[in-house]
Scaffold this motif. Structure first.
Motif, PDB file in Angstrom:
ATOM      1  N   GLU A   1     -11.053  -1.422  21.825  1.00 47.15           N
ATOM      2  CA  GLU A   1     -12.336  -1.042  22.398  1.00 47.15           C
ATOM      3  C   GLU A   1     -13.455  -1.011  21.360  1.00 47.15           C
ATOM      4  OE1 GLU A   1     -11.834   2.628  24.463  1.00 47.15           O
ATOM      5  OE2 GLU A   1     -10.445   1.804  25.940  1.00 47.15           O
ATOM      6  N   VAL A   2     -13.122  -0.577  20.140  1.00 43.74           N
ATOM      7  CA  VAL A   2     -14.173  -0.483  19.121  1.00 43.74           C
ATOM      8  C   VAL A   2     -14.386  -1.803  18.386  1.00 43.74           C
ATOM      9  CG1 VAL A   2     -13.717   1.972  18.784  1.00 43.74           C
ATOM     10  CG2 VAL A   2     -12.618   0.300  17.275  1.00 43.74           C
ATOM     11  N   ALA A   3     -13.465  -2.743  18.539  1.00 41.65           N
ATOM     12  CA  ALA A   3     -13.580  -4.022  17.822  1.00 41.65           C
ATOM     13  C   ALA A   3     -14.916  -4.718  18.043  1.00 41.65           C
ATOM     14  CB  ALA A   3     -12.411  -4.935  18.196  1.00 41.65           C
ATOM     15  N   PRO A   4     -15.404  -4.824  19.281  1.00 43.07           N
ATOM     16  CA  PRO A   4     -16.698  -5.494  19.470  1.00 43.07           C
ATOM     17  C   PRO A   4     -17.831  -4.823  18.692  1.00 43.07           C
ATOM     18  CG  PRO A   4     -15.545  -5.309  21.558  1.00 43.07           C
ATOM     19  CD  PRO A   4     -14.785  -4.480  20.582  1.00 43.07           C
TER      20      PRO A   4
ATOM     21  N   THR B   1      -5.982  -8.310   1.265  1.00 40.64           N
ATOM     22  CA  THR B   1      -4.727  -8.154   2.009  1.00 40.64           C
ATOM     23  C   THR B   1      -4.824  -7.023   3.015  1.00 40.64           C
ATOM     24  OG1 THR B   1      -3.795  -6.622   0.373  1.00 40.64           O
ATOM     25  CG2 THR B   1      -3.327  -8.967   0.068  1.00 40.64           C
ATOM     26  N   VAL B   2      -4.025  -7.165   4.075  1.00 42.95           N
ATOM     27  CA  VAL B   2      -3.847  -6.122   5.087  1.00 42.95           C
ATOM     28  C   VAL B   2      -2.351  -6.038   5.351  1.00 42.95           C
ATOM     29  CG1 VAL B   2      -4.294  -5.432   7.472  1.00 42.95           C
ATOM     30  CG2 VAL B   2      -6.099  -6.537   6.144  1.00 42.95           C
ATOM     31  N   ASP B   3      -1.765  -4.840   5.271  1.00 47.49           N
ATOM     32  CA  ASP B   3      -0.303  -4.747   5.356  1.00 47.49           C
ATOM     33  C   ASP B   3       0.230  -4.236   6.692  1.00 47.49           C
ATOM     34  OD1 ASP B   3      -0.298  -1.839   5.360  1.00 47.49           O
ATOM     35  OD2 ASP B   3      -0.631  -1.903   3.209  1.00 47.49           O
ATOM     36  N   ASN B   4      -0.629  -4.079   7.701  1.00 51.65           N
ATOM     37  CA  ASN B   4      -0.155  -3.595   9.003  1.00 51.65           C
ATOM     38  C   ASN B   4      -0.714  -4.435  10.147  1.00 51.65           C
ATOM     39  OD1 ASN B   4      -2.768  -2.690   8.609  1.00 51.65           O
ATOM     40  ND2 ASN B   4      -2.459  -0.733   9.651  1.00 51.65           N
ATOM     41  N   ALA B   5      -0.710  -5.758   9.967  1.00 49.74           N
ATOM     42  CA  ALA B   5      -1.275  -6.661  10.972  1.00 49.74           C
ATOM     43  C   ALA B   5      -0.464  -6.720  12.250  1.00 49.74           C
ATOM     44  CB  ALA B   5      -1.425  -8.065  10.398  1.00 49.74           C
ATOM     45  N   VAL B   6       0.699  -6.060  12.275  1.00 46.42           N
ATOM     46  CA  VAL B   6       1.467  -5.974  13.512  1.00 46.42           C
ATOM     47  C   VAL B   6       0.760  -5.074  14.515  1.00 46.42           C
ATOM     48  CG1 VAL B   6       2.873  -3.970  12.845  1.00 46.42           C
ATOM     49  CG2 VAL B   6       3.830  -5.681  14.420  1.00 46.42           C
ATOM     50  N   THR B   7      -0.175  -4.220  14.043  1.00 48.41           N
ATOM     51  CA  THR B   7      -0.914  -3.302  14.901  1.00 48.41           C
ATOM     52  C   THR B   7      -2.307  -3.848  15.197  1.00 48.41           C
ATOM     53  OG1 THR B   7      -1.913  -2.061  13.077  1.00 48.41           O
ATOM     54  CG2 THR B   7       0.297  -1.381  13.801  1.00 48.41           C
TER      55      THR B   7
ATOM     56  N   TYR C   1      -5.006  -2.118  14.857  1.00 49.33           N
ATOM     57  CA  TYR C   1      -5.832  -1.697  13.731  1.00 49.33           C
ATOM     58  C   TYR C   1      -5.769  -2.720  12.600  1.00 49.33           C
ATOM     59  CZ  TYR C   1      -7.058   3.085  15.160  1.00 49.33           C
ATOM     60  OH  TYR C   1      -7.606   4.163  15.786  1.00 49.33           O
ATOM     61  N   GLY C   2      -4.557  -3.178  12.293  1.00 52.96           N
ATOM     62  CA  GLY C   2      -4.400  -4.132  11.211  1.00 52.96           C
ATOM     63  C   GLY C   2      -5.088  -5.450  11.487  1.00 52.96           C
ATOM     64  N   GLN C   3      -5.064  -5.894  12.730  1.00 54.13           N
ATOM     65  CA  GLN C   3      -5.723  -7.140  13.093  1.00 54.13           C
ATOM     66  C   GLN C   3      -7.239  -7.019  12.986  1.00 54.13           C
ATOM     67  OE1 GLN C   3      -3.962  -7.932  16.972  1.00 54.13           O
ATOM     68  NE2 GLN C   3      -1.918  -7.670  16.065  1.00 54.13           N
ATOM     69  N   VAL C   4      -7.763  -5.856  13.397  1.00 55.12           N
ATOM     70  CA  VAL C   4      -9.197  -5.602  13.211  1.00 55.12           C
ATOM     71  C   VAL C   4      -9.530  -5.591  11.723  1.00 55.12           C
ATOM     72  CG1 VAL C   4     -11.036  -3.904  13.494  1.00 55.12           C
ATOM     73  CG2 VAL C   4      -9.470  -4.347  15.387  1.00 55.12           C
ATOM     74  N   ALA C   5      -8.665  -4.929  10.941  1.00 52.27           N
ATOM     75  CA  ALA C   5      -8.894  -4.849   9.496  1.00 52.27           C
ATOM     76  C   ALA C   5      -8.900  -6.228   8.855  1.00 52.27           C
ATOM     77  CB  ALA C   5      -7.822  -3.980   8.848  1.00 52.27           C
ATOM     78  N   ALA C   6      -8.019  -7.128   9.319  1.00 54.01           N
ATOM     79  CA  ALA C   6      -7.951  -8.475   8.749  1.00 54.01           C
ATOM     80  C   ALA C   6      -9.262  -9.224   8.938  1.00 54.01           C
ATOM     81  CB  ALA C   6      -6.795  -9.250   9.378  1.00 54.01           C
ATOM     82  N   VAL C   7      -9.844  -9.125  10.129  1.00 56.14           N
ATOM     83  CA  VAL C   7     -11.105  -9.824  10.383  1.00 56.14           C
ATOM     84  C   VAL C   7     -12.251  -9.148   9.628  1.00 56.14           C
ATOM     85  CG1 VAL C   7     -12.716 -10.590  12.164  1.00 56.14           C
ATOM     86  CG2 VAL C   7     -10.262 -10.633  12.615  1.00 56.14           C
ATOM     87  N   MET C   8     -12.227  -7.810   9.576  1.00 51.72           N
ATOM     88  CA  MET C   8     -13.245  -7.103   8.793  1.00 51.72           C
ATOM     89  C   MET C   8     -13.144  -7.466   7.308  1.00 51.72           C
ATOM     90  SD  MET C   8     -13.367  -3.287  10.500  1.00 51.72           S
ATOM     91  CE  MET C   8     -14.695  -2.772   9.396  1.00 51.72           C
TER      92      MET C   8
ATOM     93  N   ASP D   1       1.687   0.450  -0.373  1.00 49.65           N
ATOM     94  CA  ASP D   1       1.268   0.630  -1.767  1.00 49.65           C
ATOM     95  C   ASP D   1       0.108  -0.300  -2.102  1.00 49.65           C
ATOM     96  OD1 ASP D   1       3.294   2.440  -2.022  1.00 49.65           O
ATOM     97  OD2 ASP D   1       4.674   1.065  -3.057  1.00 49.65           O
ATOM     98  N   GLY D   2      -0.883   0.242  -2.769  1.00 46.00           N
ATOM     99  CA  GLY D   2      -2.017  -0.563  -3.191  1.00 46.00           C
ATOM    100  C   GLY D   2      -3.152  -0.636  -2.200  1.00 46.00           C
ATOM    101  N   ALA D   3      -2.986  -0.058  -0.997  1.00 48.47           N
ATOM    102  CA  ALA D   3      -4.053  -0.071   0.004  1.00 48.47           C
ATOM    103  C   ALA D   3      -5.077   1.012  -0.322  1.00 48.47           C
ATOM    104  CB  ALA D   3      -3.487   0.143   1.403  1.00 48.47           C
ATOM    105  N   SER D   4      -6.360   0.673  -0.211  1.00 48.67           N
ATOM    106  CA  SER D   4      -7.420   1.641  -0.486  1.00 48.67           C
ATOM    107  C   SER D   4      -7.849   2.401   0.755  1.00 48.67           C
ATOM    108  CB  SER D   4      -8.633   0.927  -1.093  1.00 48.67           C
ATOM    109  OG  SER D   4      -9.142  -0.044  -0.188  1.00 48.67           O
ATOM    110  N   GLY D   5      -7.398   1.960   1.925  1.00 55.42           N
ATOM    111  CA  GLY D   5      -7.759   2.610   3.179  1.00 55.42           C
ATOM    112  C   GLY D   5      -7.282   1.778   4.341  1.00 55.42           C
ATOM    113  N   LEU D   6      -7.469   2.308   5.570  1.00 55.23           N
ATOM    114  CA  LEU D   6      -7.047   1.567   6.757  1.00 55.23           C
ATOM    115  C   LEU D   6      -7.962   0.388   7.053  1.00 55.23           C
ATOM    116  CD1 LEU D   6      -6.043   4.406   9.272  1.00 55.23           C
ATOM    117  CD2 LEU D   6      -4.539   2.696   8.234  1.00 55.23           C
ATOM    118  N   LEU D   7      -9.265   0.576   6.878  1.00 61.64           N
ATOM    119  CA  LEU D   7     -10.244  -0.449   7.231  1.00 61.64           C
ATOM    120  C   LEU D   7     -11.265  -0.610   6.118  1.00 61.64           C
ATOM    121  CD1 LEU D   7     -11.063   0.679  10.891  1.00 61.64           C
ATOM    122  CD2 LEU D   7      -9.670  -1.290  10.264  1.00 61.64           C
TER     123      LEU D   7
END
Length: 315
Positions: free
Chosen positions: A71-74, A267-273, A275-282, A299-305
């Protein structure tokens, strides 16, 4: 004198006594034993129901999170990649079904962001196999257009040479025309079972999102991991790259563990979700803005998004 009949009667009496003892003993213990067994069965049944309820609750929460991200992706992505061209790369493996699902989600969000997916290239397991090096070199030498062949790495690494060739024909600056001979190169690698193709590939992409799953296994696992990192590096030299992994491990951990590559590949390490797919495009939006980041829960992630980013003019 004791005769045979006496022995028969004695034995019969012994067996009768044993039988009576078993019956009496079983009857005496039957009540407490049965009660104890019933208690254990009831306890296990209750624990099973609690686990089932917990699982259902977790599934419901995951669905709510996915719905929220969708819902928030747009609001986060609309027009952030307007008129940008993107190549999707999928890494084939044991969890190809999940990789396909994640790639579909990323592709849909790229559309939301206004980007055009020029095509999807699937990296087959044969391409990263150490035994394929010689035929990869032959394929590169026989299919490379004259305008590119002289710039290919002059070494005996089939993956590196082939990755450089594929990156050269598939990635370029905005407005760059398609390299003459691109279809010949792609057909050569596809017919040899190194890649799969889906899309028109009529123009080079400005950026790449690589969707990768579980790390390679087996005796040649390290070689395969190195091959994927080499491929990622070659596409990074040609354009902007984001690696979207289904979990931390495999290509994501390889990139984050290489200080040189990690500086320019996000990199994004949770693209199965979702959230991860949104993060990849962001993260790709961020790459167009000249920044690199690592996101998710590993490990090595600075945040979710990534922080909300805009594509700078002329980038």
């Amino acid at each position: 004198m004791i005769n045979f009949r006496y022995h028969v009667v004695s034995l019969a009496a012994v067996f009768l006594a044993l039988a009576i003892g078993l019956v009496v003993g079983t009857a005496a213990a039957n009540g407490p034993l049965a009660e104890n067994l019933n208690d254990q069965v009831n306890k296990i049944t209750d624990e099973k129901q609690q686990l089932r309820d917990s699982l259902e609750q977790s599934r419901a929460e995951l669905k709510k999170n996915a719905d929220f991200a969708t819902e928030v992706a747009p609001m986060l992505l609309t027009n952030k990649l307007q008129n940008k061209s993107v190549l999707l790369i999928k890494v084939d493996g044991s969890d190809s079904g999940d990789v396909n699902t994640a790639a579909e989600g990323v592709a849909a969000l790229l559309g939301t962001a206004g980007a055009k997916v020029v095509g999807t290239l699937t990296v087959k397991e044969k391409l990263t196999a150490p035994s394929s090096s010689a035929i990869l070199l032959d394929t590169a030498e026989s299919s490379a257009p004259p305008s590119i062949s002289g710039a290919l790495p002059n070494q005996a690494d089939g993956v590196d040479t082939s990755a450089a060739l594929l990156a050269a024909v598939l990635v370029g600056k905005a407005g760059t025309p398609q390299v003459e001979g691109t279809r010949t190169v792609l057909s050569a690698y596809e017919s040899n079972g190194f890649i799969g193709l889906d899309g028109d590939f009529k123009a080079p992409a400005e950026a790449v999102i690589i969707v990768a799953g579980a790390p390679a296994t087996g005796k040649d696992a390290n070689d395969r991991k190195a091959a994927l990192l080499t491929l990622t590096g070659r596409f990074d030299l040609a354009g902007r790259v984001v690696v979207a992994g289904l979990s931390y491990g495999g290509l994501v951990s390889s990139v984050r563990g290489d200080a040189s590559v990690a500086k320019s590949v996000s990199t994004v390490d949770n693209a199965v979700t979702a959230y991860g797919q949104v993060a990849a495009v962001m993260a790709l939006v961020e790459r167009f803005g000249g920044k690199t980041g690592h996101y998710g829960i590993g490990d090595g992630a600075s945040g979710l998004l990534p922080k909300t980013a805009s594509v700078t003019s002329g980038s």
